[in-house]
Structure formats: C-alpha cells, structure tokens
Design an enzyme around this catalytic site. Structure first.
Site, PDB file in Angstrom:
ATOM      1  N   GLU A 109      -4.705   6.661  -9.996  1.00 14.56           N
ATOM      2  CA  GLU A 109      -5.039   5.276 -10.386  1.00 14.56           C
ATOM      3  C   GLU A 109      -6.148   4.736  -9.505  1.00 14.56           C
ATOM      4  O   GLU A 109      -6.279   5.130  -8.349  1.00 14.56           O
ATOM      5  CB  GLU A 109      -3.796   4.398 -10.163  1.00 14.56           C
ATOM      6  N   ASP A 150      -1.876  -3.039  -8.697  1.00 12.76           N
ATOM      7  CA  ASP A 150      -1.883  -4.485  -8.501  1.00 12.76           C
ATOM      8  C   ASP A 150      -0.464  -5.008  -8.775  1.00 12.76           C
ATOM      9  O   ASP A 150       0.397  -4.941  -7.906  1.00 12.76           O
ATOM     10  CB  ASP A 150      -2.947  -5.081  -9.428  1.00 12.76           C
ATOM     11  N   LYS A 161      -2.995  -3.090  -3.791  1.00 10.07           N
ATOM     12  CA  LYS A 161      -3.080  -4.543  -3.611  1.00 10.07           C
ATOM     13  C   LYS A 161      -1.665  -5.104  -3.737  1.00 10.07           C
ATOM     14  O   LYS A 161      -1.230  -5.457  -4.831  1.00 10.07           O
ATOM     15  CB  LYS A 161      -4.010  -5.122  -4.686  1.00 10.07           C
ATOM     16  N   VAL A 203     -11.738  -7.061  -6.963  1.00 11.34           N
ATOM     17  CA  VAL A 203     -12.765  -6.132  -6.488  1.00 11.34           C
ATOM     18  C   VAL A 203     -13.354  -5.317  -7.636  1.00 11.34           C
ATOM     19  O   VAL A 203     -12.693  -5.097  -8.654  1.00 11.34           O
ATOM     20  CB  VAL A 203     -12.211  -5.203  -5.386  1.00 11.34           C
TER      21      VAL A 203
HETATM   22  P1  IMP Z   1      -1.342  -3.615 -12.713  1.00  9.53           P
HETATM   23  O1  IMP Z   1      -0.554  -3.251 -13.940  1.00  9.53           O
HETATM   24  O2  IMP Z   1      -1.405  -5.098 -12.516  1.00  9.53           O
HETATM   25  O3  IMP Z   1      -0.923  -2.884 -11.472  1.00  9.53           O
HETATM   26  O4  IMP Z   1      -2.815  -3.274 -13.079  1.00  9.53           O
HETATM   27  C1  IMP Z   1      -3.486  -2.230 -12.608  1.00  9.53           C
HETATM   28  C2  IMP Z   1      -4.829  -2.162 -13.314  1.00  9.53           C
HETATM   29  O5  IMP Z   1      -5.452  -3.455 -13.314  1.00  9.53           O
HETATM   30  C3  IMP Z   1      -5.763  -1.278 -12.567  1.00  9.53           C
HETATM   31  O6  IMP Z   1      -5.693   0.033 -13.045  1.00  9.53           O
HETATM   32  C4  IMP Z   1      -7.107  -1.926 -12.828  1.00  9.53           C
HETATM   33  O7  IMP Z   1      -7.659  -1.407 -14.011  1.00  9.53           O
HETATM   34  C5  IMP Z   1      -6.819  -3.365 -13.014  1.00  9.53           C
HETATM   35  N1  IMP Z   1      -7.089  -4.159 -11.772  1.00  9.53           N
HETATM   36  C6  IMP Z   1      -6.199  -4.706 -10.919  1.00  9.53           C
HETATM   37  N2  IMP Z   1      -6.785  -5.356  -9.903  1.00  9.53           N
HETATM   38  C7  IMP Z   1      -8.113  -5.215 -10.106  1.00  9.53           C
HETATM   39  C8  IMP Z   1      -9.282  -5.635  -9.362  1.00  9.53           C
HETATM   40  O8  IMP Z   1      -9.239  -6.267  -8.295  1.00  9.53           O
HETATM   41  N3  IMP Z   1     -10.472  -5.275  -9.913  1.00  9.53           N
HETATM   42  C9  IMP Z   1     -10.589  -4.566 -11.070  1.00  9.53           C
HETATM   43  N4  IMP Z   1      -9.531  -4.138 -11.780  1.00  9.53           N
HETATM   44  C10 IMP Z   1      -8.306  -4.459 -11.309  1.00  9.53           C
HETATM   45 MG    MG Z   2      -7.015   0.792 -14.433  1.00 15.80          MG
END
Ligand code: IMP
Ligand code: MG
Length: 178
Positions: free
Chosen positions: A98, A102, A130, A152
């Site tokens: 990945e 996030d 993050k 970012v």
């Molecule tokens: P999650 O399901 O919220 O963990 O999302 C993860 C996905 O969100 C990552 O694979 C990224 O594609 C996108 N993402 C999360 N934070 C960022 C960021 O700061 N910049 C760009 N894409 C992000």
């Molecule tokens: Mg992604």
C-alpha cells in the site's frame, strides 16, 4: 505542480534508503518462500516498482484496485474494491503493498477478502502510516515512514489524479484543495 507544494516531507534519497531497508527485511523474512505481492492501485505503483526490485526472491506481482476517496482529501469510508481477482490466493503468502494507511477502512475490507480466499499468510507493507485518523484496527507489518496528519502527495500518491509523478513525498498547500 511545484507551486502547489507546502513542503517536502520525505526526499527522494530518504525514500530510496528506506525502501531498500524494507526490501531486505522482506527478503529475509520470506526466505525460502514465494510471496504474492498484491499492490493496491493506483497509489502503490511507484512504491511497488521500487520495493519489488529490492526483494531478492521469486515473487508474483498482482494488482487490485481499491478506493474510498474520489476527489476529496477525506476518506469516504465507502470502499470500492476491484473484485475481479483472476489469480489464486489459496495457500499463498500474501503481502499487500500500500502507499498509505490512513483510516484503515480500505485495508480492513481487503484483508477480509484475502483471508476468506484461504491465504496461507497475510501481511501488510505500507510506505506511509498515518495513524491519526485510524478507524479500523489495522496494524501494518512493514512501515516505511510514520506520516503526520497532513494530506500528502507524490511518489504515487495523488490529489484528484495529480502529483503522482513527483519523485518525493510532499505536503500540499491546503488552499489547493479547500
Ligand atoms: P484508508 O482506507 O483511509 O486507509 O485509505 C487509504 C487510501 O487513501 C490510500 O491508499 C490512499 O490512496 C488514500 N490516501 C490516504 N491518505 C492520503 C494522503 O495523504 N494523500 C493521498 N492519498 C491518501
Ligand atoms: Mg491507495
């Protein structure tokens, strides 16, 4: 493109060094195995290309698509996983690659799908972690860098499909997306 950048968080050389370390750790940990690397598109494409060349093992490389963003910097929580797995997962040592972890919503859906398909083992390698906005309980096994609670871009990461080709990871000026 550069005028939209607030600051560089991780430089090209810092990333290279860290990716090499992760690659050799994975090479050691999977010695004697043939891991199946599954990249989560599209953000992983640069990281996967680099880390795969630092893994000195026979490995299979596959991609799936997953997204929960659309044109936004906040995860919608509504994960769309490209479900057309046209490859065998059963019995494989799966390593998910990945770009950034996030909320964890994307990976927890994905973990479940892969576990249900009978993977022998399942680990997560994320370039950026993050933790500030974590909703799902997901702990990555391999982490490149801890990322502050900022949006970012670069090194594969986008905002509205831009900035993926920056060679470093940068914090975007908030006025770009507000
Ligand atoms: P999650 O399901 O919220 O963990 O999302 C993860 C996905 O969100 C990552 O694979 C990224 O594609 C996108 N993402 C999360 N934070 C960022 C960021 O700061 N910049 C760009 N894409 C992000
Ligand atoms: Mg992604």
């Amino acid at each position: 493109m550069k005028e939209d950048i607030k600051s560089i968080l991780f430089s090209e050389s810092e990333i290279k060094e860290q990716v090499e370390k992760l690659g050799s750790q994975i090479t050691q940990d999977y010695a004697g195995k043939k891991p199946l690397l599954i990249g989560v598109l599209k953000g992983c494409y640069v990281f996967l290309a680099d880390i795969a060349r630092n893994i000195e093992l026979d490995c299979e490389i596959r991609f799936i698509t997953a997204s929960s963003y659309g044109v936004s910097t906040i995860s919608s929580g509504d994960v769309k996983v490209g479900m057309d797995f046209d490859f065998e997962i059963s019995g494989r040592d799966v390593l998910i690659i990945e770009d950034i972890l996030d909320s964890g919503v994307t990976l927890s859906s994905l973990k479940k799908i892969i576990a249900d398909r009978g993977a022998a083992s399942l680990r997560i390698c994320t370039l950026l972690d993050k933790p500030a906005r974590r909703k799902a309980q997901i702990v990555p096994d391999y982490i490149g860098f801890k990322c502050p609670d900022e949006f970012v871009v670069g090194y594969g990461l986008d905002y509205a499909e831009k900035y993926r080709n920056l060679p470093f990871i940068a914090i975007l000026k908030p006025e770009v997306y507000s």
